[in-house]
Design a protein around this motif. Structure first.
Motif, PDB file in Angstrom:
ATOM      1  N   THR A 316       0.854  -0.973   0.431  1.00  0.00           N
ATOM      2  CA  THR A 316       0.293   0.038   0.430  1.00  0.00           C
ATOM      3  C   THR A 316       0.855   1.255   0.033  1.00  0.00           C
ATOM      4  OG1 THR A 316      -1.242  -0.925   1.749  1.00  0.00           O
ATOM      5  CG2 THR A 316      -1.412   1.149   1.610  1.00  0.00           C
ATOM      6  N   SER A 317       1.678   1.081   1.039  1.00  0.00           N
ATOM      7  CA  SER A 317       3.171   2.647   0.802  1.00  0.00           C
ATOM      8  C   SER A 317       3.346   2.880  -0.055  1.00  0.00           C
ATOM      9  CB  SER A 317       3.890   2.475   1.833  1.00  0.00           C
ATOM     10  OG  SER A 317       3.159   2.223   2.837  1.00  0.00           O
ATOM     11  N   VAL A 318       3.723   1.401  -1.321  1.00  0.00           N
ATOM     12  CA  VAL A 318       4.656   1.905  -2.524  1.00  0.00           C
ATOM     13  C   VAL A 318       3.584   2.917  -3.476  1.00  0.00           C
ATOM     14  CG1 VAL A 318       5.274  -0.063  -4.367  1.00  0.00           C
ATOM     15  CG2 VAL A 318       6.366  -0.011  -2.105  1.00  0.00           C
ATOM     16  N   LEU A 319       1.940   1.049  -3.461  1.00  0.00           N
ATOM     17  CA  LEU A 319       1.498   2.504  -4.488  1.00  0.00           C
ATOM     18  C   LEU A 319       1.176   3.802  -4.131  1.00  0.00           C
ATOM     19  CD1 LEU A 319      -0.763  -0.666  -4.584  1.00  0.00           C
ATOM     20  CD2 LEU A 319       0.909   0.044  -5.963  1.00  0.00           C
ATOM     21  N   SER A 320       0.985   4.215  -2.782  1.00  0.00           N
ATOM     22  CA  SER A 320       0.923   5.159  -2.123  1.00  0.00           C
ATOM     23  C   SER A 320       2.010   6.348  -3.147  1.00  0.00           C
ATOM     24  CB  SER A 320       0.502   5.561  -1.532  1.00  0.00           C
ATOM     25  OG  SER A 320       0.354   7.118  -0.698  1.00  0.00           O
ATOM     26  N   ALA A 321       3.126   5.944  -2.721  1.00  0.00           N
ATOM     27  CA  ALA A 321       3.533   6.759  -3.362  1.00  0.00           C
ATOM     28  C   ALA A 321       4.586   6.766  -4.583  1.00  0.00           C
ATOM     29  CB  ALA A 321       5.532   6.265  -2.929  1.00  0.00           C
ATOM     30  N   GLY A 322       3.551   5.837  -5.633  1.00  0.00           N
ATOM     31  CA  GLY A 322       3.750   6.088  -7.042  1.00  0.00           C
ATOM     32  C   GLY A 322       2.397   6.521  -7.527  1.00  0.00           C
ATOM     33  N   ASN A 323       1.563   6.716  -6.353  1.00  0.00           N
ATOM     34  CA  ASN A 323       0.413   7.671  -7.149  1.00  0.00           C
ATOM     35  C   ASN A 323       0.736   8.921  -6.997  1.00  0.00           C
ATOM     36  OD1 ASN A 323      -2.427   7.788  -7.379  1.00  0.00           O
ATOM     37  ND2 ASN A 323      -2.785   8.427  -5.574  1.00  0.00           N
ATOM     38  N   SER A 324       1.297   8.954  -5.289  1.00  0.00           N
ATOM     39  CA  SER A 324       1.448  10.419  -4.996  1.00  0.00           C
ATOM     40  C   SER A 324       3.217  11.099  -6.071  1.00  0.00           C
ATOM     41  CB  SER A 324       2.288  10.829  -3.479  1.00  0.00           C
ATOM     42  OG  SER A 324       0.950  10.036  -2.956  1.00  0.00           O
ATOM     43  N   GLY A 325       3.711  10.227  -6.900  1.00  0.00           N
ATOM     44  CA  GLY A 325       4.523  10.819  -7.649  1.00  0.00           C
ATOM     45  C   GLY A 325       4.109  11.242  -8.653  1.00  0.00           C
ATOM     46  N   MET A 326       3.150  10.308  -9.350  1.00  0.00           N
ATOM     47  CA  MET A 326       2.762  10.561 -10.843  1.00  0.00           C
ATOM     48  C   MET A 326       1.691  11.945 -10.980  1.00  0.00           C
ATOM     49  SD  MET A 326       2.736   8.990 -13.688  1.00  0.00           S
ATOM     50  CE  MET A 326       2.263   7.022 -13.750  1.00  0.00           C
ATOM     51  N   TYR A 327       1.361  11.853  -9.613  1.00  0.00           N
ATOM     52  CA  TYR A 327       0.431  13.510  -9.065  1.00  0.00           C
ATOM     53  C   TYR A 327       1.488  14.467  -9.604  1.00  0.00           C
ATOM     54  CZ  TYR A 327      -2.491  17.016  -7.625  1.00  0.00           C
ATOM     55  OH  TYR A 327      -2.960  18.126  -7.477  1.00  0.00           O
ATOM     56  N   ALA A 328       2.367  14.842  -8.340  1.00  0.00           N
ATOM     57  CA  ALA A 328       3.384  15.866  -8.150  1.00  0.00           C
ATOM     58  C   ALA A 328       4.095  16.133  -9.844  1.00  0.00           C
ATOM     59  CB  ALA A 328       4.535  15.273  -7.018  1.00  0.00           C
ATOM     60  N   ALA A 329       4.777  14.950 -10.290  1.00  0.00           N
ATOM     61  CA  ALA A 329       5.496  15.573 -11.373  1.00  0.00           C
ATOM     62  C   ALA A 329       4.875  15.433 -12.492  1.00  0.00           C
ATOM     63  CB  ALA A 329       5.918  13.394 -12.327  1.00  0.00           C
ATOM     64  N   THR A 330       3.261  15.191 -12.969  1.00  0.00           N
ATOM     65  CA  THR A 330       1.943  16.016 -13.576  1.00  0.00           C
ATOM     66  C   THR A 330       2.591  17.185 -13.337  1.00  0.00           C
ATOM     67  OG1 THR A 330       1.461  13.446 -13.997  1.00  0.00           O
ATOM     68  CG2 THR A 330       0.496  15.039 -15.169  1.00  0.00           C
ATOM     69  N   ARG A 331       1.892  17.624 -12.540  1.00  0.00           N
ATOM     70  CA  ARG A 331       1.449  19.205 -12.285  1.00  0.00           C
ATOM     71  C   ARG A 331       2.581  20.002 -12.531  1.00  0.00           C
ATOM     72  NH1 ARG A 331      -2.479  15.829 -12.806  1.00  0.00           N
ATOM     73  NH2 ARG A 331      -4.192  16.759 -11.858  1.00  0.00           N
ATOM     74  N   MET A 332       4.171  19.025 -11.961  1.00  0.00           N
ATOM     75  CA  MET A 332       5.234  20.092 -12.136  1.00  0.00           C
ATOM     76  C   MET A 332       5.469  20.472 -13.276  1.00  0.00           C
ATOM     77  SD  MET A 332       6.938  22.390 -10.844  1.00  0.00           S
ATOM     78  CE  MET A 332       7.089  21.830  -9.231  1.00  0.00           C
ATOM     79  N   LEU A 333       5.318  19.532 -14.056  1.00  0.00           N
ATOM     80  CA  LEU A 333       5.394  19.559 -16.315  1.00  0.00           C
ATOM     81  C   LEU A 333       4.578  20.097 -16.319  1.00  0.00           C
ATOM     82  CD1 LEU A 333       7.393  18.824 -18.111  1.00  0.00           C
ATOM     83  CD2 LEU A 333       5.331  17.028 -18.678  1.00  0.00           C
ATOM     84  N   TYR A 334       3.639  20.307 -16.150  1.00  0.00           N
ATOM     85  CA  TYR A 334       1.881  21.171 -16.916  1.00  0.00           C
ATOM     86  C   TYR A 334       2.454  22.679 -16.291  1.00  0.00           C
ATOM     87  CZ  TYR A 334      -2.422  23.692 -15.859  1.00  0.00           C
ATOM     88  OH  TYR A 334      -3.164  24.679 -16.340  1.00  0.00           O
ATOM     89  N   SER A 335       2.917  22.792 -14.793  1.00  0.00           N
ATOM     90  CA  SER A 335       3.055  23.902 -15.093  1.00  0.00           C
ATOM     91  C   SER A 335       4.095  24.793 -15.534  1.00  0.00           C
ATOM     92  CB  SER A 335       3.252  24.308 -13.352  1.00  0.00           C
ATOM     93  OG  SER A 335       4.092  25.577 -12.609  1.00  0.00           O
ATOM     94  N   LEU A 336       5.618  23.978 -15.998  1.00  0.00           N
ATOM     95  CA  LEU A 336       7.187  24.520 -16.354  1.00  0.00           C
ATOM     96  C   LEU A 336       6.171  24.698 -17.932  1.00  0.00           C
ATOM     97  CD1 LEU A 336       8.936  21.595 -15.292  1.00  0.00           C
ATOM     98  CD2 LEU A 336       9.556  24.369 -14.694  1.00  0.00           C
ATOM     99  N   ALA A 337       5.688  24.251 -18.198  1.00  0.00           N
ATOM    100  CA  ALA A 337       5.301  24.665 -19.134  1.00  0.00           C
ATOM    101  C   ALA A 337       3.787  25.428 -19.811  1.00  0.00           C
ATOM    102  CB  ALA A 337       3.889  23.495 -19.947  1.00  0.00           C
ATOM    103  N   ARG A 338       3.097  26.190 -18.792  1.00  0.00           N
ATOM    104  CA  ARG A 338       2.213  26.941 -18.824  1.00  0.00           C
ATOM    105  C   ARG A 338       2.991  28.232 -18.869  1.00  0.00           C
ATOM    106  NH1 ARG A 338      -3.168  26.277 -17.676  1.00  0.00           N
ATOM    107  NH2 ARG A 338      -3.023  28.284 -19.121  1.00  0.00           N
ATOM    108  N   ASP A 339       4.135  27.586 -17.547  1.00  0.00           N
ATOM    109  CA  ASP A 339       5.226  30.164 -17.205  1.00  0.00           C
ATOM    110  C   ASP A 339       6.491  29.423 -18.443  1.00  0.00           C
ATOM    111  OD1 ASP A 339       3.898  29.519 -15.329  1.00  0.00           O
ATOM    112  OD2 ASP A 339       5.187  28.940 -13.907  1.00  0.00           O
ATOM    113  N   GLY A 340       6.188  28.684 -19.959  1.00  0.00           N
ATOM    114  CA  GLY A 340       7.096  28.580 -20.793  1.00  0.00           C
ATOM    115  C   GLY A 340       8.186  27.787 -20.511  1.00  0.00           C
ATOM    116  N   LYS A 341       8.440  27.286 -19.313  1.00  0.00           N
ATOM    117  CA  LYS A 341       9.187  26.908 -19.581  1.00  0.00           C
ATOM    118  C   LYS A 341      10.016  25.306 -20.240  1.00  0.00           C
ATOM    119  CE  LYS A 341      10.575  29.832 -15.384  1.00  0.00           C
ATOM    120  NZ  LYS A 341      10.543  30.513 -13.922  1.00  0.00           N
TER     121      LYS A 341
END
Length: 518
Positions: A316-341
């Motif tokens: 469960t801990s491993v799946l939780s970390a993977g779920n959170s990691g997928m979310y965090a990385a996706t939002r950071m890449l999205y934000s970088l793209a919105r800022d032109g980076k």
């Protein structure tokens, strides 16, 4: 008011009637709280905690967890002040760009995306090792493929889908820790069997309570630092949270006490029930949860199938970390793209408010887990872990620096702290303490390599490669874009915020507030 960088009208005047162009605020207070708590409870507690006690003794391990817990609390209060004032999905990448240097924020963003994208791969390989406990004959890549599909699906559904999954994942971990602490206390009190020979006597065995001296304490601090990585996820989730001005401070305030309960109480119970000289504690292999201190104590209490239960909790801990990691990385890449980076292709949002292209890019990096088809799963696990380990600490350093600069500039510009939705109560001590301790842990990750007769350059490179890469990205951005260190007099701050109804506060609104003085 100048148009926001996240304004949907910037691209050719497209109508709002087309596909939604923004994230949605669907994460509630309970989601934020569990994201923060769940981010700090993982395999570091369930598996590696025994090794920290064996290394530094029960007192040394306890002190290490308290020390890092306090550091993380200061970091969370710093992040809470920033995120409540500017609840954007870019979080500390945005803050670093606005209050330190644009290149610094650029490097922080890419560093964090890489960190969590690779961490997802690490967790998917760990899932192979955990599942091998029950199904040793099934090829591990099948489990990685299954769990990658699950985490991708949960994140593709909606932000609320991620939040709900993380809430239940975290709840399972919380219940496991609470059950463990309660059972340990009952064993120590003699209510149930298994506590015979335990108690204060284990704090006097050998060199206890502090074994190994200062070097062992630093070593434990490094392990514990890895265990706490993930608590900063609420800063990323701020861009999709309801009423962040109220809910973020509430989550931040709860973090320290829950860390105190879950980590410190668990370590105290283990140290009282198992002597630090017990050879079982030296094992910290995620593939062998039967030697987890949790499993050992459950077995002493007569709980049948303790190893299987702990294996399920670790999964469960491993799946939780993977779920959170997928979310965090996706939002950071999205934000970088919105800022032109980052490439603009990654700033597209689906009709249910998910940056699907950024999610696909993150999943592609997570597919590194399939190298286990060619190489040993253990070897791939260690390789991926080494390549991503330093990046989390760099993000923490960025939070401390950004908050210090933000608050100093805010006051120098004559702003009133009462206008901020949340004010970190320990400035300037908090961010300075967090920065210094985090820097010591970062630089000391593999200090043993320099104390040997011959320096282990392979180990040094594997451990510290994240630092020069971060500096190169920062320097490259400054060289190409000509970014400069932001002076206090040039800083721009969000306008004094009124409490906005949760259904009205969109990420675009938050971004416009944050950049309204440009």
């Amino acid at each position: 008011m100048a148009l926001s960088e996240h304004d949907p009208h910037r691209e050719g005047g497209k109508s709002e009637v087309s596909a939604p162009a923004e994230l949605r605020r669907t994460l509630s207070a309970r989601h934020l709280t569990m994201i923060a708590v769940g981010g700090s409870i993982g395999t570091g507690l369930f598996v590696a905690s025994g090794a920290t006690i064996a290394q530094a003794g029960p007192g040394g391990a306890l002190l290490g967890y308290v020390l890092i817990g306090v550091m993380v609390y200061f970091l969370m209060t710093s992040l809470g002040e920033l995120a409540a004032a500017m609840p954007v999905s870019g979080s500390f990448s945005t803050y670093g760009a606005r209050y330190v240097d644009e290149g610094f924020g650029f490097a922080l963003g890419w560093n964090y995306w890489y960190n969590w994208a690779v961490t997802v791969a690490v967790d998917l390989v760990a899932a192979q090792l955990v599942m091998a406990y029950w199904f040793p004959d099934v090829p591990g890549v099948y489990w990685s493929a299954l769990f990658l599909a699950i985490t991708f699906g949960l994140n593709a559904l909606s932000a609320r889908g991620f939040g709900e999954a993380e809430f239940w994942f975290a709840l399972i971990k919380v219940l496991a820790v609470l059950a463990f602490v309660a059972m340990g206390v009952m064993m120590l009190l003699g209510i149930i069997r298994g506590g015979e020979g335990g108690g204060g006597v284990n704090w006097t065995v050998g060199d206890a309570p502090f074994a190994g001296g200062f070097a062992a304490l630093i070593g434990v601090a490094m392990v514990v630092g890895f265990s706490f990585q993930g608590t900063e996820l609420i800063g990323i989730a701020a861009g999709e949270s309801k009423d962040p001005a109220r809910n973020l401070p509430r989550a931040v305030r709860q973090v320290f006490w829950r860390i105190l309960l879950f980590y410190v109480m668990a370590i105290l119970v283990i140290g009282l029930l198992i002597p630090y000289t017990d050879p079982h504690l030296l094992r910290n292999d995620v593939a062998d949860v039967s030697v987890s201190p949790f499993a050992l104590i459950f077995e002493r209490a007569g709980l049948l199938g303790a190893a299987s239960i702990m294996n399920a909790v670790v999964l469960t801990s491993v799946l939780s970390a993977g779920n959170s990691g997928m979310y965090a990385a996706t939002r950071m890449l999205y934000s970088l793209a919105r800022d032109g980076k980052a490439p603009r292709a990654f700033d597209r949002v689906s009709r249910n408010g998910v940056p699907l292209r950024a999610l696909l890019a993150t999943a592609a990096v997570a597919a590194l887990c399939f190298f286990t088809f060619v190489f040993s799963p253990n070897a791939v696990y260690i390789w991926l872990l080494n390549t991503s380990g330093m990046t989390g600490f760099i993000a923490w350093l960025g939070i401390a620096i950004s908050h210090y600069r933000f608050r100093r500039g805010y006051l120098k510009r004559g702003r009133n702290l009462a206008d901020l939705p949340y004010v970190s109560p320990y400035f300037p001590f908090g961010p300075i303490f967090a920065f210094v301790l985090c820097l010591i842990i970062t630089l000391g990750q593999n200090y043993q390599a320099f104390l040997q007769h011959k320096i282990d350059w392979g180990g040094v490179v594997a451990t510290y490669i994240g630092i020069p890469l971060f500096l190169l990205i920062w320097a490259g951005y400054k060289l190409v874009r000509g970014s400069r260190f932001v002076r206090y007099r040039d800083m721009r701050f969000p306008v004094a915020q009124k409490r906005i109804p949760a259904d009205f506060a969109t990420p675009a609104t938050a971004a416009e507030i944050a950049q309204s003085t440009r």
